[in-house]
Structure formats: structure tokens, C-alpha cells
Motif scaffolding. Structure first.
Motif, PDB file in Angstrom:
ATOM      1  N   ALA A  70       0.843  -1.203   0.000  1.00  0.00           N
ATOM      2  CA  ALA A  70       0.000   0.000   0.000  1.00  0.00           C
ATOM      3  C   ALA A  70       0.874   1.247   0.000  1.00  0.00           C
ATOM      4  O   ALA A  70       2.021   1.237   0.453  1.00  0.00           O
ATOM      5  CB  ALA A  70      -0.914   0.005   1.219  1.00  0.00           C
ATOM      6  N   SER A  71       0.310   2.337  -0.503  1.00  0.00           N
ATOM      7  CA  SER A  71       1.057   3.594  -0.541  1.00  0.00           C
ATOM      8  C   SER A  71       0.914   4.336   0.786  1.00  0.00           C
ATOM      9  O   SER A  71       0.019   4.061   1.583  1.00  0.00           O
ATOM     10  CB  SER A  71       0.533   4.480  -1.671  1.00  0.00           C
ATOM     11  OG  SER A  71      -0.791   4.917  -1.379  1.00  0.00           O
ATOM     12  N   VAL A  72       1.812   5.285   0.991  1.00  0.00           N
ATOM     13  CA  VAL A  72       1.737   6.128   2.181  1.00  0.00           C
ATOM     14  C   VAL A  72       0.408   6.874   2.211  1.00  0.00           C
ATOM     15  O   VAL A  72      -0.213   7.022   3.265  1.00  0.00           O
ATOM     16  CB  VAL A  72       2.928   7.120   2.210  1.00  0.00           C
ATOM     17  CG1 VAL A  72       2.696   8.236   3.228  1.00  0.00           C
ATOM     18  CG2 VAL A  72       4.226   6.384   2.517  1.00  0.00           C
ATOM     19  N   HIS A  73      -0.063   7.300   1.045  1.00  0.00           N
ATOM     20  CA  HIS A  73      -1.365   7.981   0.962  1.00  0.00           C
ATOM     21  C   HIS A  73      -2.480   7.069   1.466  1.00  0.00           C
ATOM     22  O   HIS A  73      -3.349   7.494   2.243  1.00  0.00           O
ATOM     23  CB  HIS A  73      -1.633   8.402  -0.487  1.00  0.00           C
ATOM     24  CG  HIS A  73      -2.978   9.031  -0.689  1.00  0.00           C
ATOM     25  ND1 HIS A  73      -4.084   8.311  -1.108  1.00  0.00           N
ATOM     26  CD2 HIS A  73      -3.401  10.316  -0.507  1.00  0.00           C
ATOM     27  CE1 HIS A  73      -5.119   9.117  -1.182  1.00  0.00           C
ATOM     28  NE2 HIS A  73      -4.739  10.332  -0.824  1.00  0.00           N
ATOM     29  N   ASN A  85       7.780  16.651   1.656  1.00  0.00           N
ATOM     30  CA  ASN A  85       8.132  15.668   0.622  1.00  0.00           C
ATOM     31  C   ASN A  85       6.919  15.444  -0.280  1.00  0.00           C
ATOM     32  O   ASN A  85       6.065  14.612   0.026  1.00  0.00           O
ATOM     33  CB  ASN A  85       8.570  14.357   1.278  1.00  0.00           C
ATOM     34  CG  ASN A  85       9.058  13.331   0.257  1.00  0.00           C
ATOM     35  OD1 ASN A  85       8.994  13.559  -0.952  1.00  0.00           O
ATOM     36  ND2 ASN A  85       9.549  12.213   0.751  1.00  0.00           N
ATOM     37  N   PRO A  86       6.826  16.167  -1.386  1.00  0.00           N
ATOM     38  CA  PRO A  86       5.644  16.079  -2.257  1.00  0.00           C
ATOM     39  C   PRO A  86       5.459  14.700  -2.889  1.00  0.00           C
ATOM     40  O   PRO A  86       4.354  14.364  -3.316  1.00  0.00           O
ATOM     41  CB  PRO A  86       5.906  17.154  -3.321  1.00  0.00           C
ATOM     42  CG  PRO A  86       7.391  17.342  -3.324  1.00  0.00           C
ATOM     43  CD  PRO A  86       7.821  17.128  -1.911  1.00  0.00           C
ATOM     44  N   ASN A  87       6.491  13.904  -2.951  1.00  0.00           N
ATOM     45  CA  ASN A  87       6.392  12.581  -3.576  1.00  0.00           C
ATOM     46  C   ASN A  87       6.100  11.465  -2.575  1.00  0.00           C
ATOM     47  O   ASN A  87       5.987  10.299  -2.950  1.00  0.00           O
ATOM     48  CB  ASN A  87       7.696  12.255  -4.318  1.00  0.00           C
ATOM     49  CG  ASN A  87       8.005  13.269  -5.401  1.00  0.00           C
ATOM     50  OD1 ASN A  87       7.128  13.674  -6.147  1.00  0.00           O
ATOM     51  ND2 ASN A  87       9.262  13.693  -5.476  1.00  0.00           N
ATOM     52  N   ALA A  88       5.979  11.824  -1.294  1.00  0.00           N
ATOM     53  CA  ALA A  88       5.834  10.807  -0.249  1.00  0.00           C
ATOM     54  C   ALA A  88       4.556   9.986  -0.395  1.00  0.00           C
ATOM     55  O   ALA A  88       4.545   8.793  -0.103  1.00  0.00           O
ATOM     56  CB  ALA A  88       5.868  11.462   1.122  1.00  0.00           C
TER      57      ALA A  88
END
Length: 209
Positions: free
Chosen positions: A92-95, A134-137
Motif C-alpha cells: 500500500a502507498s503512504v497515501h 516531501n511532495p512525492n511521499a
């Protein structure tokens, strides 16, 4: 620590089961005179194991109440109070993790692989650290930011509640995964224990005494 005589322990037991009870009634149940237990009653009252109210009788003291709660914490098992685990897949992603954290209203997610085995822990603090500035986090997989073994503190369903509380205090964590170990030492997540569980339990026990 004070060592009580067999008769003093019996008096504490009688008071617990029959409060309020007078000295005369206690003596009668023991088959002795009131004078014979006067010193016993004084010792138990001074140490807080019984308490007396004029014209009413003897009650359990605060020491008995504290010992009662401590004893129950030592005998209650994790499986008696554990909650449902809140897990997220390692892919899963951090989002996705952030969304689940808030939807479930929890402070920690347990990260599992496709077989349901524990591979990591990710907390609100972990997610905050990785996302700030961190915009890519948000697209990162959680396995890149989670805490891994051997740094995960766990408990088994057969551990005592007191042991879980000690681990929480010692390791300064808000929750613990409840796991069962298989023949290959994999940890299957079957529950969780939180500070909220602990607080509710203490309130319930205090209300009982």
C-alpha cells in the motif's frame, strides 16, 4: 513486606465477603472471643487491609482494593481484552495508509504481507515525518518507511495484561500487535492491544472494587 498470620488473612477474607461486618460477627465466625482478635483487627486496620466505620462495622481497606486490581491484571490475559487488528498491506502507498489511519481513528497500523504475517509497524509519527516537505511521499510504498523486525514489540494472546502494560511503558508505544507464531516463526496478526483498552480495563476494575 508484612507477613500476616493465618487468622489475619482469614479475617480479611471474611470482611471481603461479608462487609460491612462487626467485630463480634467476625469473632463468632472464627469461633473466638472479640478480645482475641482485637490486636489482629488493629494490625489490619493500620496496614489498610480493613477499614472501620463507627456503628457500622468493618469494610475492605484500600490495600485490598489495590491488591485486587493488581491480581486481576496479573491473571487477565491479552486474549480477554484484545481488539480487532488494523492492518495495511506492505504494498500500500503512504497515501493509502494515511487515509486508513484516519478512517479507523487509530495511531498505528500493522503492516502485513500477502499471507497476513506481520512485517512492520507504521505510526502516525512515521507518516508525518515522511510526508512533511516531501511532495512525492504519498506514492511511496509503506514498506519503505515502516519500522521492521526486530524493532517491533509484540505480545501473544496468552500473555498477561500486566506484561503488555509493562511493554507499553518500557518501549513508549501506544499499541501492541497481538500475534501467533507459526512453525516457521512467522507472526500472524490476530489482534491489537492499546492504551485505550488498558484505560477502559482499569476503569472497569476500579468500578468493581
Amino acid at each position: 513486606m508484612i507477613e500476616f498470620s493465618a487468622r489475619q488473612l482469614e479475617i480479611v477474607d471474611i470482611v471481603q465477603k461479608n462487609e460491612p461486618i462487626t467485630a463480634e460477627q467476625i469473632a463468632e465466625m472464627l469461633g473466638v472471643s472479640k478480645a482475641a482478635i482485637r490486636s489482629d483487627l488493629a494490625v489490619l486496620a493500620m496496614t489498610g487491609y480493613i477499614d472501620a466505620k463507627p456503628k457500622v462495622g468493618y469494610f475492605r481497606g484500600n490495600s485490598v482494593k489495590r491488591d485486587g486490581i493488581s491480581s486481576q491484571l496479573n491473571t487477565l490475559l491479552i486474549k480477554d481484552i484484545q481488539g480487532v487488528p488494523v492492518v495495511v498491506q506492505e504494498t500500500a502507498s503512504v497515501h493509502d495508509a494515511v487515509i486508513q489511519l484516519f478512517l479507523e481513528n487509530v495511531g498505528t497500523l500493522m503492516v502485513v504481507n500477502q499471507d497476513g504475517f506481520l512485517v512492520g509497524i507504521i505510526s502516525r509519527k512515521d507518516l508525518l515525518k515522511v510526508t512533511l516537505g516531501n511532495p512525492n511521499a504519498s506514492t511511496m510504498p509503506v514498506h519503505l518507511v515502516m519500522t521492521r523486525q526486530p524493532n517491533i514489540v509484540t505480545v501473544s494472546p496468552e500473555d498477561t495484561v500486566l506484561e503488555a502494560a509493562r511493554k507499553m511503558v518500557h518501549f513508549q508505544v501506544d499499541s501492541l500487535p497481538v500475534v501467533k507464531r507459526d512453525n516457521h516463526s512467522n507472526l500472524l496478526v490476530i489482534g491489537r492491544i492499546t492504551k485505550t483498552n488498558m484505560t477502559q480495563l482499569l476503569v472497569d476494575l476500579a468500578m468493581e472494587v
